[in-house]
Enzyme design. Structure first.
Site, short mmCIF file in Angstrom:
data_model
loop_
_atom_site.label_atom_id
_atom_site.label_comp_id
_atom_site.label_asym_id
_atom_site.label_seq_id
_atom_site.Cartn_x
_atom_site.Cartn_y
_atom_site.Cartn_z
N ASP A 278 0.82 -1.14 -0.03
CA ASP A 278 0.04 0.01 0.02
C ASP A 278 0.78 1.31 -0.07
OD1 ASP A 278 -2.24 2.08 0.23
OD2 ASP A 278 -2.26 1.78 2.41
N LYS A 285 1.22 7.78 0.42
CA LYS A 285 1.81 8.18 2.08
C LYS A 285 3.05 8.62 1.83
CE LYS A 285 0.06 3.74 2.89
NZ LYS A 285 -1.24 4.47 4.29
N GLU A 357 -8.15 2.25 0.24
CA GLU A 357 -8.46 1.39 -0.98
C GLU A 357 -8.76 0.52 -0.30
OE1 GLU A 357 -6.04 1.93 0.59
OE2 GLU A 357 -5.04 -0.19 1.06
N ARG A 359 -11.27 -0.66 1.59
CA ARG A 359 -12.38 -0.41 1.94
C ARG A 359 -13.11 -0.79 0.42
NH1 ARG A 359 -12.59 5.02 4.62
NH2 ARG A 359 -10.82 4.33 5.50
N1 BES Z 1 -3.41 -0.13 5.31
C1 BES Z 1 -4.02 1.44 5.46
C2 BES Z 1 -3.74 1.53 7.16
C3 BES Z 1 -2.72 1.25 8.12
C4 BES Z 1 -2.20 2.32 8.67
C5 BES Z 1 -2.43 -0.53 8.13
C6 BES Z 1 -1.62 1.49 9.66
C7 BES Z 1 -1.42 -0.47 8.95
C8 BES Z 1 -0.90 0.13 9.95
C9 BES Z 1 -5.62 1.71 4.31
O1 BES Z 1 -5.70 1.55 3.56
C10 BES Z 1 -5.22 3.68 4.94
O2 BES Z 1 -3.84 4.46 4.22
N2 BES Z 1 -5.66 4.70 5.88
C11 BES Z 1 -6.12 5.51 5.81
C12 BES Z 1 -8.10 5.49 5.07
C13 BES Z 1 -7.59 7.11 5.38
C14 BES Z 1 -7.19 7.71 3.70
C15 BES Z 1 -9.23 8.09 5.11
C16 BES Z 1 -5.18 6.25 7.02
O3 BES Z 1 -5.98 5.46 8.23
O4 BES Z 1 -5.05 7.03 7.22
ZN ZN Z 2 -4.00 -0.05 2.97
MN MN Z 3 -4.66 2.95 2.43
#
Ligand code: BES
Ligand code: ZN
Ligand code: MN
Length: 511
Positions: A278, A285, A357, A359
């Site tokens: 991701d 990110k 992504e 969800r």
């Molecule tokens: N894979 C991440 C969530 C994550 C964060 C997993 C830390 C493991 C450790 C997920 O896909 C993500 O990026 N979520 C975002 C959602 C937001 C953009 C609404 C998040 O949590 O910041």
């Molecule tokens: Zn993710």
């Molecule tokens: Mn993500």
């Protein structure tokens, strides 16, 4: 994988590299735990005093190695801390035993055989010791050169895990005891499978290679694996999976992995988020947030491991695993913020943030899984950073459309030694995902982000299906120092909870 053997001989006469005994925190210093009587005798009954001299307190996870006196076959006694001694008549709780066995097994890496003489009073206790020791005997040395970390290698700065766990104090002919040993072995093998997959870097673990691994396991354990590739997904209208994967050179896959039992009365569907990497996509990110994102397939790994564990144990229940596999990358073909995806089943989603992504791929898989009308559906995902902020690094969040089911899962997790907490699904957070152009947006209010993600998934669960969502973003990947049976890196979080959930369903005491 570490071998598990049962021994009826005394801790004094068993040949091993070390005898593991328990030491608890007493009111006036360390006390030797039951199970170590023969060892204490070899110390003329002065083992507690010797330990105290060495500074041992009996605190949880504390490991003290002693040179064994004559009278013991093993050259080393390893005393592992069990924490506060329980009240008279009570035994140590199973998670304490599991963690202590894990700490001991880790301290014995590089050795051939450890004899575990910990305080066990039941088959359940013995199972916990076996499980903890096997889970602690883990190392991921696949990518080290020169055989470093491999058993028998001359280079041993990274040691191979303990090769054999010999359990003492169990009743080898007792049915419950035997079942506990078989369960511990199967479970540990599958937790290790999940950990290995999570630790495998994304240049080797792609949706395609992940899917191939499920096919190989299906062959080995009598499961049915069906893999949809990008062509099939496009044709089938899987806009979530395709939308997330379209920026990557490694196209998505949807795997259906099924364990079926001819006498099964219930079917559980398990849906796992399998983002093999991701990056965030176009909503990239920042540095500091992507170094561990190979772990974003931990949900799919847990689902895979649980289905195989059900097969290994021949559980009388149908378990269908759905692995939503994709790589989230930015490129000229990637989904842009503002794009609208048409999901499997026809709902439309405006992608406001390509980093939300998980969800999207889950929505497709959940919709598809619901078509088969399972008795219950549980999805598992490293879904949100918000859940980590809320619950920390060791606890996963549980949401559900059924309070009793959510409570049951929380209790099951507690029972198997996994930390979890029930989370609400406040209805007012739904409107934050209203989209001016599509049925729903993939992002809503920032506050309560973990709950918002759960509310998004709920939209894709068919009416009448009992559903729960586990957000394992915190505990899936452990960045700190190892403790108990928990190593650095992939932990295999939720496998134990899911397996017990499936067992409970087989027994008829769960939806
Ligand atoms: N894979 C991440 C969530 C994550 C964060 C997993 C830390 C493991 C450790 C997920 O896909 C993500 O990026 N979520 C975002 C959602 C937001 C953009 C609404 C998040 O949590 O910041
Ligand atoms: Zn993710
Ligand atoms: Mn993500």
């Amino acid at each position: 994988m570490t071998a598990l053997t049962i021994s009826t001989s005394s801790a004094a006469t068993l040949r091993a590299d070390a005898v593991v005994i328990g030491v608890a925190k007493g009111e006036k210093g360390p006390v030797v735990a039951p199970g170590a009587e023969a060892v204490d005798k070899a110390f003329d009954g002065k083992l507690a005093a010797v330990l105290e001299t060495l500074g041992a307190s009996g605190g949880e996870g504390e490991v003290t190695k002693l040179h064994a006196p004559s009278g013991l076959k093993a050259p080393v006694v390893l005393a592992v801390g069990l924490g506060e001694a329980p009240a008279k008549g009570d035994g140590f709780d199973t998670e304490t035993l599991r963690r202590a066995a894990g700490s001991a097994a880790r301290a014995l890496s590089g050795s051939k055989k450890g004899a575990f003489a910990l305080p066990v009073t039941s088959a359940e206790d013995a199972g916990a010791v076996a499980e903890g020791a096997l889970l602690g005997a883990y190392a991921f040395n696949t990518y080290r050169s020169n055989g470093n970390g491999k058993a028998g290698s001359k280079k041993n700065d990274k040691k191979a895990p303990l090769a054999e766990v010999a359990l003492l104090g169990g009743k080898s002919r007792d049915k419950a005891f035997k079942a506990a040993m078989e369960r511990a072995s199967a479970l540990a093998a599958e937790v290790h499978r999940a950990r290995d997959l999570i630790n495998t870097p994304s240049n080797d673990l792609t949706p395609k290679s992940f899917a191939a691994a499920t096919q190989a396991a299906a062959k080995e354990f009598g499961l049915k694996a069906e893999v949809m590739d990008e062509k099939a997904l496009t044709k089938g209208g899987y806009g979530g999976l395709m939308g997330v994967g379209q920026g990557s050179a490694n196209p998505p896959r949807l795997v259906r992995l099924a364990w079926t039992h001819p006498k099964a009365k219930k079917t559980v569907a398990l849906v796992g988020k399998g983002i093999t990497y991701d990056s965030g996509g176009i909503s990239l990110k920042p540095a500091g947030h992507n170094e561990t994102m190979k772990c974003d397939m931990s949900g799919a790994a847990a689902v895979f491991a649980t289905v195989v564990a059900a097969a290994r144990l021949g559980l009388q229940v149908n378990v269908t695993g759905w692995l939503a596999l994709a790589e989230n990358m930015p490129s000229g073909t990637a989904t842009r913020p503002g794009d609208v995806l048409s999901m499997y089943g026809g709902k439309t989603v405006e992608v406001l943030n390509t980093d939300a992504e998980g969800r999207l791929v889950l929505a497709d898989a959940i919709t598809r899984a619901c078509e088969e009308k399972p008795d219950a559906l549980v999805d598992v995902a490293t879904l949100t950073g918000a859940m980590v902020l809320a619950l920390g690094n060791r606890t996963f969040g549980i949401m559900a459309n059924d309070d009793a089911y959510r409570t049951a899962i929380h209790e099951i997790a507690d029972e198997v030694g996994e930390q979890s907490w029930p989370m609400p699904m406040p209805a007012e957070l739904r409107k934050g995902m209203d989209s001016p152009v599509a049925d729903i947006a993939n992002m809503g209010e920032r506050m309560g982000g973990g709950l918002v993600a759960g509310l998004f998934l709920k939209e894709f669960v068919a009416d009448g299906i009992t559903w729960a969502h586990l957000d394992i973003a915190g505990p899936a990947f452990h960045e700190g120092a190892p403790y108990g049976y928990t190593p650095k890196g992939g932990t295999g979080s939720s496998v134990r909870t899911l397996l017990r959930l499936v067992e409970r369903t087989a027994a008829g005491d769960l939806a």
